[in-house]
Design a protein around this motif. Structure first.
Motif, mmCIF file in Angstrom:
data_model
loop_
_atom_site.group_PDB
_atom_site.id
_atom_site.type_symbol
_atom_site.label_atom_id
_atom_site.label_comp_id
_atom_site.label_asym_id
_atom_site.label_seq_id
_atom_site.Cartn_x
_atom_site.Cartn_y
_atom_site.Cartn_z
ATOM 1 N N TYR A 109 -10.203 10.473 3.260
ATOM 2 C CA TYR A 109 -10.672 9.607 4.335
ATOM 3 C C TYR A 109 -12.201 10.091 4.762
ATOM 4 O O TYR A 109 -12.220 11.164 4.761
ATOM 5 N N ALA A 110 -13.031 9.058 4.915
ATOM 6 C CA ALA A 110 -14.295 9.473 5.814
ATOM 7 C C ALA A 110 -14.092 9.951 7.051
ATOM 8 O O ALA A 110 -13.025 9.427 7.709
ATOM 9 N N ASP A 111 -14.764 10.807 7.526
ATOM 10 C CA ASP A 111 -14.553 11.241 8.867
ATOM 11 C C ASP A 111 -14.646 10.495 10.079
ATOM 12 O O ASP A 111 -13.824 10.446 11.069
ATOM 13 N N ASN A 112 -15.131 9.334 9.956
ATOM 14 C CA ASN A 112 -15.565 8.388 10.846
ATOM 15 C C ASN A 112 -14.327 7.439 11.050
ATOM 16 O O ASN A 112 -14.272 6.548 11.675
ATOM 17 N N VAL A 113 -13.389 7.481 9.862
ATOM 18 C CA VAL A 113 -12.235 6.478 10.222
ATOM 19 C C VAL A 113 -10.938 7.219 10.140
ATOM 20 O O VAL A 113 -9.873 6.660 10.283
ATOM 21 N N LYS A 114 -11.099 8.747 9.915
ATOM 22 C CA LYS A 114 -10.092 9.457 9.770
ATOM 23 C C LYS A 114 -8.829 9.509 10.875
ATOM 24 O O LYS A 114 -9.707 9.571 12.165
ATOM 25 N N GLY A 115 -7.798 9.090 10.889
ATOM 26 C CA GLY A 115 -6.951 9.146 12.141
ATOM 27 C C GLY A 115 -6.853 7.717 12.810
ATOM 28 O O GLY A 115 -5.929 7.323 13.689
ATOM 29 N N ARG A 116 -7.669 6.849 12.283
ATOM 30 C CA ARG A 116 -7.518 5.486 12.590
ATOM 31 C C ARG A 116 -6.894 4.362 11.437
ATOM 32 O O ARG A 116 -6.511 3.392 11.819
ATOM 33 N N PHE A 117 -7.615 4.894 10.221
ATOM 34 C CA PHE A 117 -7.567 4.099 9.238
ATOM 35 C C PHE A 117 -6.171 4.820 8.377
ATOM 36 O O PHE A 117 -6.398 5.938 8.163
ATOM 37 N N GLU A 139 -9.816 -8.987 -2.930
ATOM 38 C CA GLU A 139 -9.487 -8.545 -1.584
ATOM 39 C C GLU A 139 -8.987 -9.792 -0.553
ATOM 40 O O GLU A 139 -9.352 -10.763 -0.776
ATOM 41 N N SER A 140 -8.392 -9.359 0.382
ATOM 42 C CA SER A 140 -7.992 -10.210 1.437
ATOM 43 C C SER A 140 -7.556 -9.674 2.833
ATOM 44 O O SER A 140 -7.384 -8.345 2.881
ATOM 45 N N GLY A 141 -7.726 -10.380 3.934
ATOM 46 C CA GLY A 141 -7.126 -9.885 5.184
ATOM 47 C C GLY A 141 -8.421 -9.277 6.245
ATOM 48 O O GLY A 141 -7.831 -9.252 7.304
ATOM 49 N N GLY A 142 -9.642 -9.752 5.909
ATOM 50 C CA GLY A 142 -10.560 -9.695 6.843
ATOM 51 C C GLY A 142 -10.460 -10.775 7.765
ATOM 52 O O GLY A 142 -9.698 -11.822 7.857
ATOM 53 N N GLY A 143 -11.468 -10.425 8.850
ATOM 54 C CA GLY A 143 -11.345 -11.559 9.901
ATOM 55 C C GLY A 143 -12.314 -10.908 11.217
ATOM 56 O O GLY A 143 -12.950 -9.975 11.210
ATOM 57 N N SER A 162 -12.270 5.150 2.157
ATOM 58 C CA SER A 162 -10.848 5.843 1.784
ATOM 59 C C SER A 162 -10.682 5.864 0.375
ATOM 60 O O SER A 162 -11.005 4.889 -0.339
ATOM 61 N N THR A 163 -9.847 6.714 0.023
ATOM 62 C CA THR A 163 -9.566 6.434 -1.567
ATOM 63 C C THR A 163 -8.158 7.086 -1.677
ATOM 64 O O THR A 163 -7.696 7.794 -0.921
ATOM 65 N N ILE A 164 -7.276 6.589 -2.959
ATOM 66 C CA ILE A 164 -5.949 6.948 -2.948
ATOM 67 C C ILE A 164 -5.662 7.112 -4.742
ATOM 68 O O ILE A 164 -6.277 6.430 -5.382
ATOM 69 N N SER A 165 -5.161 8.225 -4.909
ATOM 70 C CA SER A 165 -4.813 8.398 -6.281
ATOM 71 C C SER A 165 -3.360 7.605 -6.480
ATOM 72 O O SER A 165 -2.531 7.826 -5.788
ATOM 73 N N LYS A 222 3.732 -3.824 -6.714
ATOM 74 C CA LYS A 222 3.096 -4.962 -6.386
ATOM 75 C C LYS A 222 1.696 -4.876 -7.079
ATOM 76 O O LYS A 222 0.879 -5.660 -6.826
ATOM 77 N N ASP A 223 1.337 -3.759 -7.062
ATOM 78 C CA ASP A 223 -0.185 -3.358 -7.702
ATOM 79 C C ASP A 223 -1.121 -3.776 -6.897
ATOM 80 O O ASP A 223 -2.036 -4.471 -7.047
ATOM 81 N N THR A 224 -0.592 -3.393 -5.568
ATOM 82 C CA THR A 224 -1.437 -3.910 -4.181
ATOM 83 C C THR A 224 -2.046 -2.590 -3.259
ATOM 84 O O THR A 224 -0.928 -1.707 -3.170
ATOM 85 N N LEU A 225 -3.220 -2.680 -3.133
ATOM 86 C CA LEU A 225 -3.679 -1.623 -2.279
ATOM 87 C C LEU A 225 -3.783 -2.132 -0.875
ATOM 88 O O LEU A 225 -4.156 -3.344 -0.599
ATOM 89 N N TYR A 226 -3.519 -1.152 0.258
ATOM 90 C CA TYR A 226 -3.883 -1.713 1.745
ATOM 91 C C TYR A 226 -4.728 -0.825 2.382
ATOM 92 O O TYR A 226 -4.901 0.400 1.956
ATOM 93 N N LEU A 227 -5.325 -1.281 3.567
ATOM 94 C CA LEU A 227 -5.897 -0.471 4.448
ATOM 95 C C LEU A 227 -5.528 -1.105 5.823
ATOM 96 O O LEU A 227 -5.895 -2.155 6.176
ATOM 97 N N GLN A 228 -4.770 -0.119 6.426
ATOM 98 C CA GLN A 228 -4.416 -0.395 7.845
ATOM 99 C C GLN A 228 -5.498 0.278 8.630
ATOM 100 O O GLN A 228 -5.707 1.401 8.700
#
Length: 123
Positions: free
Chosen positions: A60-68, A6-10, A49-52, A76-82
């Protein structure tokens, strides 16, 4: 064996956005589900959250739905979470996890885990 990094935290302020990345290697991910989980201070690890990987179907979990938004780049075999409209309660270590087969929201169903990336949201 699937390796996840993982990367991108801050550190961000409430209302800001952040995008996490998870680079996968070691196996072809076609039949895998890849998910994001998080663990806040003093809390248990929770599903985000999870993706096939094959179909791109998402949950999505209810508490992030609509935001994440979870997405993947199969080339690239890369997963993202906006993550948008971040809140202080989103503060946690965010983990990327992989499992063979269908998606799941239970962390125990996932076989491979990254080391985590810290996200801190100040108020």
């Amino acid at each position: 064996q699937v390796k996840l990094v993982e990367s991108g935290g801050g550190l961000v302020q409430a209302g800001d956005s952040l995008t996490l990345s998870c680079a996968a290697s070691g196996r072809t991910l076609t039949n895998y589900a890849i998910g994001w989980f998080r663990q806040g201070p003093g809390k248990e690890r929770e599903f985000v959250s999870t993706i096939s990987w094959l179909s791109g179907n998402t949950w999505y979990a209810d508490n992030v739905k609509g935001r994440f938004t979870i997405s993947r780049d199969t080339a690239k075999d890369t997963l993202y979470l906006q993550m948008n409209s971040l809140k202080p309660e989103d503060t946690a270590v965010y983990y990327c996890a992989a499992k063979n087969g269908v998606t799941a929201v239970v962390s125990g169903r996932y076989d491979y885990w990254g080391q985590g990336t810290q996200v801190t949201v100040s108020s």
